[in-house]
Design a protein around this motif. Structure first.
Motif, PDB file in Angstrom:
ATOM      1  N   TYR A 265       0.788  -1.087  -0.071  1.00  0.00           N
ATOM      2  CA  TYR A 265       0.094  -0.116  -0.129  1.00  0.00           C
ATOM      3  C   TYR A 265       0.766   1.198   0.046  1.00  0.00           C
ATOM      4  CZ  TYR A 265      -3.560   3.441   1.765  1.00  0.00           C
ATOM      5  OH  TYR A 265      -4.245   4.541   1.706  1.00  0.00           O
ATOM      6  N   TRP A 266       0.490   2.083  -0.968  1.00  0.00           N
ATOM      7  CA  TRP A 266       1.143   3.534  -0.988  1.00  0.00           C
ATOM      8  C   TRP A 266       0.282   4.319  -1.652  1.00  0.00           C
ATOM      9  CZ3 TRP A 266       2.661   6.955  -4.782  1.00  0.00           C
ATOM     10  CH2 TRP A 266       3.648   7.808  -4.481  1.00  0.00           C
ATOM     11  N   ARG A 267       0.030   5.676  -1.076  1.00  0.00           N
ATOM     12  CA  ARG A 267      -0.839   6.607  -1.535  1.00  0.00           C
ATOM     13  C   ARG A 267      -0.158   7.868  -1.526  1.00  0.00           C
ATOM     14  NH1 ARG A 267      -2.945   2.536  -2.608  1.00  0.00           N
ATOM     15  NH2 ARG A 267      -5.092   2.006  -2.548  1.00  0.00           N
ATOM     16  N   ASP A 268      -0.319   8.606  -2.501  1.00  0.00           N
ATOM     17  CA  ASP A 268       0.084  10.038  -2.671  1.00  0.00           C
ATOM     18  C   ASP A 268      -0.835  11.025  -1.906  1.00  0.00           C
ATOM     19  OD1 ASP A 268       1.195  12.614  -3.253  1.00  0.00           O
ATOM     20  OD2 ASP A 268       1.661  12.355  -5.323  1.00  0.00           O
ATOM     21  N   VAL A 269      -2.002  11.138  -1.875  1.00  0.00           N
ATOM     22  CA  VAL A 269      -2.846  11.755  -1.445  1.00  0.00           C
ATOM     23  C   VAL A 269      -2.553  13.317  -1.680  1.00  0.00           C
ATOM     24  CG1 VAL A 269      -3.885  10.339   0.435  1.00  0.00           C
ATOM     25  CG2 VAL A 269      -2.042  11.744   1.016  1.00  0.00           C
ATOM     26  N   GLY A 270      -2.276  13.449  -2.788  1.00  0.00           N
ATOM     27  CA  GLY A 270      -2.067  14.846  -3.181  1.00  0.00           C
ATOM     28  C   GLY A 270      -2.940  15.727  -3.769  1.00  0.00           C
ATOM     29  N   THR A 271      -4.212  15.180  -4.141  1.00  0.00           N
ATOM     30  CA  THR A 271      -5.358  16.094  -4.586  1.00  0.00           C
ATOM     31  C   THR A 271      -6.447  15.901  -3.647  1.00  0.00           C
ATOM     32  OG1 THR A 271      -6.534  14.335  -5.814  1.00  0.00           O
ATOM     33  CG2 THR A 271      -4.613  15.563  -6.879  1.00  0.00           C
ATOM     34  N   VAL A 272      -7.596  16.670  -3.635  1.00  0.00           N
ATOM     35  CA  VAL A 272      -8.781  16.787  -2.613  1.00  0.00           C
ATOM     36  C   VAL A 272      -9.400  15.388  -2.780  1.00  0.00           C
ATOM     37  CG1 VAL A 272     -10.786  17.710  -2.150  1.00  0.00           C
ATOM     38  CG2 VAL A 272      -8.937  19.153  -2.467  1.00  0.00           C
ATOM     39  N   ASP A 273      -9.426  14.740  -4.185  1.00  0.00           N
ATOM     40  CA  ASP A 273     -10.294  13.517  -4.536  1.00  0.00           C
ATOM     41  C   ASP A 273      -9.518  12.394  -3.873  1.00  0.00           C
ATOM     42  OD1 ASP A 273     -12.468  14.110  -6.110  1.00  0.00           O
ATOM     43  OD2 ASP A 273     -11.320  14.676  -7.827  1.00  0.00           O
ATOM     44  N   THR A 274      -8.174  12.150  -4.167  1.00  0.00           N
ATOM     45  CA  THR A 274      -7.302  11.193  -3.650  1.00  0.00           C
ATOM     46  C   THR A 274      -7.390  11.220  -2.120  1.00  0.00           C
ATOM     47  OG1 THR A 274      -5.194  12.274  -4.007  1.00  0.00           O
ATOM     48  CG2 THR A 274      -5.957  10.848  -5.726  1.00  0.00           C
ATOM     49  N   PHE A 275      -7.459  12.417  -1.551  1.00  0.00           N
ATOM     50  CA  PHE A 275      -7.286  12.660  -0.121  1.00  0.00           C
ATOM     51  C   PHE A 275      -8.604  11.997   0.495  1.00  0.00           C
ATOM     52  CE2 PHE A 275      -8.750  15.138   3.724  1.00  0.00           C
ATOM     53  CZ  PHE A 275      -7.608  15.002   4.578  1.00  0.00           C
ATOM     54  N   TRP A 276      -9.616  12.313   0.097  1.00  0.00           N
ATOM     55  CA  TRP A 276     -11.062  11.878   0.247  1.00  0.00           C
ATOM     56  C   TRP A 276     -11.137  10.459   0.226  1.00  0.00           C
ATOM     57  CZ3 TRP A 276     -14.717   9.785  -3.280  1.00  0.00           C
ATOM     58  CH2 TRP A 276     -16.021   9.420  -2.503  1.00  0.00           C
ATOM     59  N   GLN A 277     -10.702   9.898  -1.118  1.00  0.00           N
ATOM     60  CA  GLN A 277     -10.988   8.502  -1.127  1.00  0.00           C
ATOM     61  C   GLN A 277      -9.762   7.685  -0.327  1.00  0.00           C
ATOM     62  OE1 GLN A 277      -9.742   7.424  -5.434  1.00  0.00           O
ATOM     63  NE2 GLN A 277     -10.240   5.218  -4.945  1.00  0.00           N
ATOM     64  N   ASN A 279      -8.960   8.261   2.675  1.00  0.00           N
ATOM     65  CA  ASN A 279      -9.441   8.154   3.926  1.00  0.00           C
ATOM     66  C   ASN A 279     -10.757   7.255   3.921  1.00  0.00           C
ATOM     67  OD1 ASN A 279      -8.454  10.199   6.289  1.00  0.00           O
ATOM     68  ND2 ASN A 279      -8.452  11.313   4.326  1.00  0.00           N
ATOM     69  N   LEU A 280     -11.642   7.499   3.070  1.00  0.00           N
ATOM     70  CA  LEU A 280     -12.859   6.398   3.066  1.00  0.00           C
ATOM     71  C   LEU A 280     -12.373   5.062   2.687  1.00  0.00           C
ATOM     72  CD1 LEU A 280     -15.522   8.447   1.349  1.00  0.00           C
ATOM     73  CD2 LEU A 280     -14.827   8.377   3.860  1.00  0.00           C
ATOM     74  N   GLU A 281     -11.078   4.775   2.227  1.00  0.00           N
ATOM     75  CA  GLU A 281     -10.770   3.441   1.831  1.00  0.00           C
ATOM     76  C   GLU A 281     -10.483   2.443   3.319  1.00  0.00           C
ATOM     77  OE1 GLU A 281      -8.590   3.538  -2.291  1.00  0.00           O
ATOM     78  OE2 GLU A 281      -7.366   3.783  -0.471  1.00  0.00           O
ATOM     79  N   VAL A 358     -15.514  13.165   4.758  1.00  0.00           N
ATOM     80  CA  VAL A 358     -14.489  13.270   5.699  1.00  0.00           C
ATOM     81  C   VAL A 358     -14.522  14.513   6.437  1.00  0.00           C
ATOM     82  CG1 VAL A 358     -11.929  13.253   5.830  1.00  0.00           C
ATOM     83  CG2 VAL A 358     -12.948  11.828   4.143  1.00  0.00           C
ATOM     84  N   VAL A 359     -14.472  14.428   7.812  1.00  0.00           N
ATOM     85  CA  VAL A 359     -14.959  15.671   8.601  1.00  0.00           C
ATOM     86  C   VAL A 359     -13.657  15.395   9.739  1.00  0.00           C
ATOM     87  CG1 VAL A 359     -16.212  16.735  10.083  1.00  0.00           C
ATOM     88  CG2 VAL A 359     -17.297  15.301   8.582  1.00  0.00           C
TER      89      VAL A 359
END
Length: 422
Positions: A265-277, A279-281, A358-359
């Protein structure tokens, strides 16, 4: 490939390695989430900050000499490091040290990844490490750096680059490399418009994770040479790696699960979409990133808060959370939370619903609100009867809406600025 060394070989390597975490990036693609904080300081996974994953990887790998290089709006990051990572023992040569841009060598701020390390050469020299491990502070993953160090030594490498397989249509955002059968790098292109696919797998490219191991003397030599080059942008990916792959022993290290040998597992979370996704994963029944792994804990600083509380049990007013993660200090008061991530100290009031959202911490959601597919930033106070995520056109007039329709809400958008500059 197994190393042919004594049993304590890896612990010797990690003990004599200095880790440098590059944490000065602005994270512009995260939009308003990084308006007042550096990307590594952005909250993630209910109670952590993004940088906690890299720091925890170091500690769990046995690397306890760590420098954090900061620059952009680093106040909240500095506070987090001081509060949550100040427990190391100096007499044992352990530390997490903040290294802000301070013009130690010349009169400029950090101008690239290589330059940020170069400007701290005098500090690196005082620690006399055998190896320097250079890491990005804005990625989410779990990785044992000890095995990478062992592979680096087994290969008699000058430099080793951590790498992952990325779908070819996404690879232009990374440094793309070509390798021979022994994983020695023979080509490196930083963010190419047309990425080169992997041999035998045209759907993927081999990409850099921004994780580098250097033999210390070799690092000094290359940084000084790069600093003297007026044409260089002083970046590891753009300048240093392409220049050294033909002459020196530069290897790729595939990031895989140690048990199954598949990509971990590795995530960049570099955009709002990937950050949201991302977290919810974590809410999935068996998420790829296991936060409940006692053998590889993620460390952090957190306030001492009471447990989450769910109150009222009436037919039309019931405090419930379904397929969600709810952090300490939260109160779900006669409201419904579905498939959402609530960070610390969030209140959701009567008759409201929060769905696929995501709050972040310290948010107050009033009565009769409906919130869907949203990221609510820290400190927001959502008025009664507010509706978010149901009318994209109406949302776009007040908030930021991503290409995938996720709505980002910040205090400033609500007229509730938490940061007074005048």
């Amino acid at each position: 490939m197994k190393h042919k060394n004594p049993p304590r070989f890896i612990s010797y390597l990690t003990r004599n390695t200095l880790a440098l975490i590059l944490a000065g990036g602005r994270g512009l693609r995260l939009k308003h989430l990084t308006r007042w904080r550096a990307k590594p300081a952005v909250p993630f996974a209910g109670k952590f900050r993004i940088i906690d994953f890299t720091l925890s990887n170091c500690v769990n790998s046995g690397i306890r000499r760590i420098g954090v290089l900061t620059q952009y709006k680093s106040h909240s990051l500095n506070l987090h490091i001081q509060r949550g990572w100040g427990h190391f023992r100096g007499e044992l040569r352990e530390f997490v040290e903040l290294l802000p841009a301070q013009q130690r060598i010349d009169e400029s701020w950090y101008s690239g990844t290589a330059d940020s390390v170069y400007q701290n050469l005098d500090i690196i020299r005082t620690h006399s490490p055998d190896h320097v491990l250079i890491l990005a502070g804005d990625h989410v993953y779990k990785m044992d750096y000890g095995t990478m160090l062992a592979r680096h030594v087994d290969n008699n490498a000058d430099m080793t680059v951590g790498c992952i397989e990325v779908p070819i249509d996404q690879a232009s955002a990374f440094g793309v490399m070509g390798v021979d059968v022994n994983m020695r790098i023979n080509q490196f292109d930083e963010k190419p418009a047309v990425p080169k696919p992997m041999p035998g797998n045209t759907g993927f490219a081999l990409c850099s994770m921004g994780i580098y191991i250097f033999n210390t003397d070799f690092l000094y030599e290359q940084l000084i040479r790069d600093a003297d080059d007026s044409r260089s942008s002083h970046d590891f990916g753009k300048d240093i790696i392409p220049r050294i792959i033909d002459k020196y022993r530069i290897y790729a290290y595939p990031f895989t699960d140690s048990d199954s040998r598949v990509q971990a597992y590795w995530r960049d979370v570099g955009t709002v979409d990937t950050f949201w996704q991302a977290n919810l994963e974590l809410i999935d029944v068996t998420p790829e990133l296991n936060l409940y792994d006692d053998e590889w804990p993620i460390w952090t600083y957190q306030q001492q808060l009471p447990p989450a509380k769910f109150i009222f049990d009436e037919e039309t007013r019931r405090g419930v959370a379904i397929d969600s993660m709810i952090s300490g200090g939260c109160i779900i008061s006669g409201a419904t939370v579905k498939r959402s991530m609530l960070f610390s100290h969030v209140n959701v009031d009567n008759y409201s619903t929060v769905t696929s959202s995501v709050v972040l911490p310290d948010v107050m959601i009033g009565k009769h609100c409906r919130i869907k597919r949203a990221v609510i930033d820290k400190g927001c106070d959502i008025d009664d009867y507010t509706v978010i995520g149901e009318d994209r056109e109406a949302d776009a007039k007040k908030y930021y809406v991503t290409p995938n329709g996720v709505v980002l809400v910040t205090p400033e958008m609500l007229g509730q600025s938490l940061h007074h500059v005048r």
